[in-house]
Design a protein around this motif. Structure first.
Motif, short mmCIF file in Angstrom:
data_model
loop_
_atom_site.label_atom_id
_atom_site.label_comp_id
_atom_site.label_asym_id
_atom_site.label_seq_id
_atom_site.Cartn_x
_atom_site.Cartn_y
_atom_site.Cartn_z
N GLN A 87 0.87 -1.17 0.00
CA GLN A 87 0.00 0.00 0.00
C GLN A 87 0.91 1.22 0.00
O GLN A 87 1.13 1.85 1.02
CB GLN A 87 -0.94 -0.01 1.21
N LEU A 88 1.44 1.52 -1.18
CA LEU A 88 2.46 2.54 -1.31
C LEU A 88 2.03 3.63 -2.28
O LEU A 88 1.28 3.38 -3.22
CB LEU A 88 3.76 1.92 -1.82
N PRO A 89 2.54 4.84 -2.08
CA PRO A 89 2.37 5.88 -3.10
C PRO A 89 3.19 5.52 -4.34
O PRO A 89 3.78 4.43 -4.40
CB PRO A 89 2.93 7.14 -2.41
N ASN A 90 3.24 6.42 -5.29
CA ASN A 90 4.03 6.20 -6.49
C ASN A 90 5.52 6.37 -6.19
O ASN A 90 6.16 7.36 -6.58
CB ASN A 90 3.59 7.15 -7.61
N ILE A 111 -2.56 -2.37 -3.18
CA ILE A 111 -3.72 -1.80 -2.50
C ILE A 111 -3.62 -0.29 -2.56
O ILE A 111 -2.60 0.29 -2.16
CB ILE A 111 -3.80 -2.29 -1.04
N VAL A 112 -4.66 0.34 -3.03
CA VAL A 112 -4.67 1.79 -3.18
C VAL A 112 -4.51 2.47 -1.82
O VAL A 112 -5.16 2.08 -0.84
CB VAL A 112 -5.99 2.25 -3.84
N PRO A 113 -3.65 3.50 -1.70
CA PRO A 113 -3.40 4.13 -0.40
C PRO A 113 -4.61 4.79 0.25
O PRO A 113 -4.57 5.07 1.44
CB PRO A 113 -2.32 5.17 -0.73
N VAL A 241 0.05 3.60 -8.89
CA VAL A 241 0.66 2.36 -9.39
C VAL A 241 -0.02 1.14 -8.78
O VAL A 241 0.31 0.00 -9.12
CB VAL A 241 2.17 2.32 -9.13
N THR A 242 -0.97 1.37 -7.90
CA THR A 242 -1.78 0.30 -7.33
C THR A 242 -3.04 0.05 -8.14
O THR A 242 -3.85 -0.81 -7.78
CB THR A 242 -2.15 0.65 -5.88
N HIS A 243 -3.24 0.80 -9.23
CA HIS A 243 -4.27 0.52 -10.22
C HIS A 243 -3.64 -0.25 -11.36
O HIS A 243 -2.42 -0.16 -11.60
CB HIS A 243 -4.85 1.82 -10.78
N VAL A 244 -4.45 -0.96 -12.14
CA VAL A 244 -3.89 -1.77 -13.22
C VAL A 244 -3.20 -0.90 -14.26
O VAL A 244 -2.15 -1.27 -14.79
CB VAL A 244 -4.96 -2.67 -13.85
N SER A 245 -3.73 0.31 -14.55
CA SER A 245 -3.10 1.17 -15.54
C SER A 245 -1.79 1.73 -15.03
O SER A 245 -0.79 1.78 -15.77
CB SER A 245 -4.04 2.31 -15.96
N SER A 341 -10.85 -2.11 -17.79
CA SER A 341 -11.06 -2.30 -16.36
C SER A 341 -9.96 -3.20 -15.84
O SER A 341 -9.14 -3.72 -16.62
CB SER A 341 -12.43 -2.93 -16.10
N SER A 342 -9.95 -3.43 -14.55
CA SER A 342 -8.96 -4.35 -13.98
C SER A 342 -9.10 -5.74 -14.59
O SER A 342 -8.12 -6.44 -14.81
CB SER A 342 -9.13 -4.44 -12.46
N GLU A 343 -10.35 -6.13 -14.86
CA GLU A 343 -10.61 -7.47 -15.40
C GLU A 343 -10.20 -7.59 -16.87
O GLU A 343 -9.69 -8.63 -17.30
CB GLU A 343 -12.10 -7.80 -15.28
N VAL A 344 -10.45 -6.54 -17.65
CA VAL A 344 -10.10 -6.53 -19.08
C VAL A 344 -9.34 -5.24 -19.38
O VAL A 344 -9.91 -4.28 -19.89
CB VAL A 344 -11.35 -6.68 -19.99
N PRO A 345 -8.06 -5.21 -19.06
CA PRO A 345 -7.29 -3.97 -19.27
C PRO A 345 -7.30 -3.53 -20.73
O PRO A 345 -6.99 -4.31 -21.63
CB PRO A 345 -5.88 -4.36 -18.83
N LEU A 346 -7.70 -2.31 -20.94
CA LEU A 346 -7.70 -1.65 -22.24
C LEU A 346 -8.28 -2.47 -23.38
O LEU A 346 -7.55 -3.01 -24.21
CB LEU A 346 -6.28 -1.16 -22.58
#
Length: 544
Positions: A87-90, A111-113, A241-245, A341-346
């Protein structure tokens, strides 16, 4: 020393039944990002790959720290298949941790902060995380104290490590200790699970999205190829960086395409202007508010940012005029909408060479098969609205919960996105709405059901419904319609949600008291009516 005899969690079979065709046709990379990083460290060792306010790191330096960290974690008893959360920042340490996990077979859990105790307990408990990396204190939040509170309820969480802190359990101490230990490098199957990433769902309980090294590698390869990214190109990463993108284009892209990632700990348009110039940034992937503010800052400064070639945005509704105005602000940059989405990136990659389609649609379908279906599951003609189903080699393996996987993926291997849209003959996709009961606030998915469940525990709330409302900067905000059975102030209800342990972003920004909630004949709340209601109220208040 951790318990070396613990049996790691058993992850689903990979390839999953719906993905076997991708494996059979060789559509997946045959190397992990750790394999690629080792090659870069050997052949292009002095190439820069990570830049943040702490400085820059070369390929050789990142690889060396990753090897040391992997060895240190092995010495603490963490073995292949164990989940390591962060659970870290960028911060650049997140990229090193990602590589360390990849080269030793650990499963990463970003995990998003913004999340707090309530979400943390669910996520860490669901995946059985054995370790977590957190800052000690960041933006006045004591993450170490929070991790310890959560640990008290999670017996499998045996290790809490800090980053940029102090002591034997800090990242710096682990690197120093690991440098003197034998290598933890293992031969890892690219088709094995590499990540469990939690996303809010309509049930109010986060779902663990499972990706393999191969599925993530596929989306990174496709992104680099489509956007023309190669060795030495710099990518600005303000998205978490805790998001898939943020993960794919920030932490992992350098080791696939040889790019440099310029990490922003927090967004500031003026700072972004300076970073883009200093590092000759080629592109970025970020939420729509960032595009609006960067374009405004560029116009105010009379600065066309000539190095910038693309800006991919999504995660919330994007008005066509936003893209059109931003294009005029830049010298060479093509801003465009994307969908995934997280399930189907781009699922879509945008239209960098077609300003009209870039503004009017959510992009061009690339590397996915897409169906648009009606309520009965029948395909509808191009131009007609329906639910978007997608399948492709970059889609998730499944959810951590098998029942959730069975519900989300049909018998042909298509993921039911829950989003509504239209496809045209050119292969463009335009999002028109959502079946999912989600609010997307500045790119963050927020479960309305989760907030409703908390509000209903307040003695003054007889019934409630939480919906998205228009927000001038974040795309969508959180509005709660409340049927009251006693006196209650908005501040009381907001405090009640805050005290539940939910993230600050989930506290409703507006409360509307009503005598009853509109419902269908079967008793379901008509949230479409409530969304129309609040949007109209906001327009009237603005004089529209």
């Amino acid at each position: 020393m951790g318990n070396c005899n613990k049996t790691p969690r058993l992850w689903p079979e990979v390839p999953a039944p719906h993905q076997r065709a991708f494996a059979d046709h060789g559509l997946w990379p045959d190397r992990t990002i750790a394999d690629r990083a080792q090659e870069w460290a050997q052949s292009r060792s002095d190439d820069l790959c990570l830049i943040d306010p702490q400085g820059a790191m070369t390929m050789r330096e990142v690889w060396g720290e990753a090897m040391a960290l992997a060895s240190a974690l092995r010495a603490r008893g963490l073995v292949r298949g164990d989940v390591v959360a962060f659970q870290l920042p960028n911060w650049r340490e997140a990229a090193v941790l990602n590589l360390a996990a990849a080269l030793s077979g650990l499963v990463l859990n970003p995990i998003v902060p913004i999340y707090r105790d309530a979400e943390m307990r669910i996520m860490l408990g669901d995946c059985g995380a054995r370790a977590i990396f957190v800052p000690h204190i960041f933006r006045k939040i004591d993450y170490l104290a929070m991790a310890r509170r959560v640990q008290a309820d999670l017996p499998e969480l045996t290790h809490i490590f800090t980053v940029r802190g102090q002591g034997a359990d800090d990242y710096g101490a682990l690197i120093a200790a690991g440098a003197a230990l034998p290598s933890a490098r293992e031969a890892i199957d690219p088709q094995s699970i590499s990540m469990v990433l939690y996303t809010s769902g309509t049930t109010g309980r986060p779902k663990g999205v499972l990706h393999s090294h191969a599925t993530l590698g596929r989306i990174i390869e496709q992104s680099a190829a489509y956007w023309g990214l190669g060795r030495g190109d710099a990518v600005l990463m303000p998205s978490p960086v805790t998001h898939v993108s943020g993960y794919a284009n920030g932490l992992a892209m350098p080791f696939v395409a040889g790019t440099q990632t310029v990490l922003m700990e927090s967004w500031n348009a003026g700072e972004a202007l300076a970073l883009i110039h200093r590092h000759q940034v080629a592109g970025t992937v970020a939420a729509t508010p960032f595009l609006v503010e960067l374009a405004h800052a560029a116009l105010a400064a009379g600065d066309g940012l000539p190095s910038l070639r693309f800006f991919a945005c999504g995660g919330a509704a994007v008005a066509p005029e936003v893209i059109a105005k931003a294009r005029k602000a830049f010298a060479h940059c093509a801003p465009f909408r994307v969908f995934g989405s997280s399930e189907v990136p781009l699922v879509t990659f945008g239209w960098p060479d077609d300003p009209e389609l870039a503004a009017a649609t959510d992009g061009r379908i690339v590397d996915y098969q897409v169906r648009i279906v009606d309520e009965a599951g029948h395909d509808v003609p191009d131009g007609q609205e329906g639910e978007i189903l997608a399948r492709g080699p970059a889609m998730m393996v499944g959810y951590a919960g098998p029942a959730q996987t069975a519900e989300a993926i049909d018998d042909q291997g298509y993921f039911r996105t829950g989003d509504l849209g239209r496809r045209d003959a050119r292969g463009s996709l335009t999002i028109t709405g959502r079946k999912k009961d989600l609010i997307i606030r500045g790119g963050e998915n927020i479960s309305a059901t989760e907030i409703e469940q908390v509000l209903l525990t307040h003695p003054a709330v007889a019934d409630c419904a939480v919906v998205a409302m228009p927000h001038p900067r974040l795309g969508e905000g959180v509005c709660a319609f409340v049927v009251g059975q006693g006196a209650a102030q908005a501040s009381d209800l907001a405090a009640h949600v805050a005290q539940s342990g939910l993230a600050k972003q989930k506290i409703p920004e507006r409360f509307e008291w009503v005598e009853s909630l509109p419902r269908t004949a079967s008793g379901k709340i008509r949230k479409d009516k409530l969304r129309e209601d609040i949007a109209q109220r906001i327009r009237q208040e603005a004089g529209g």
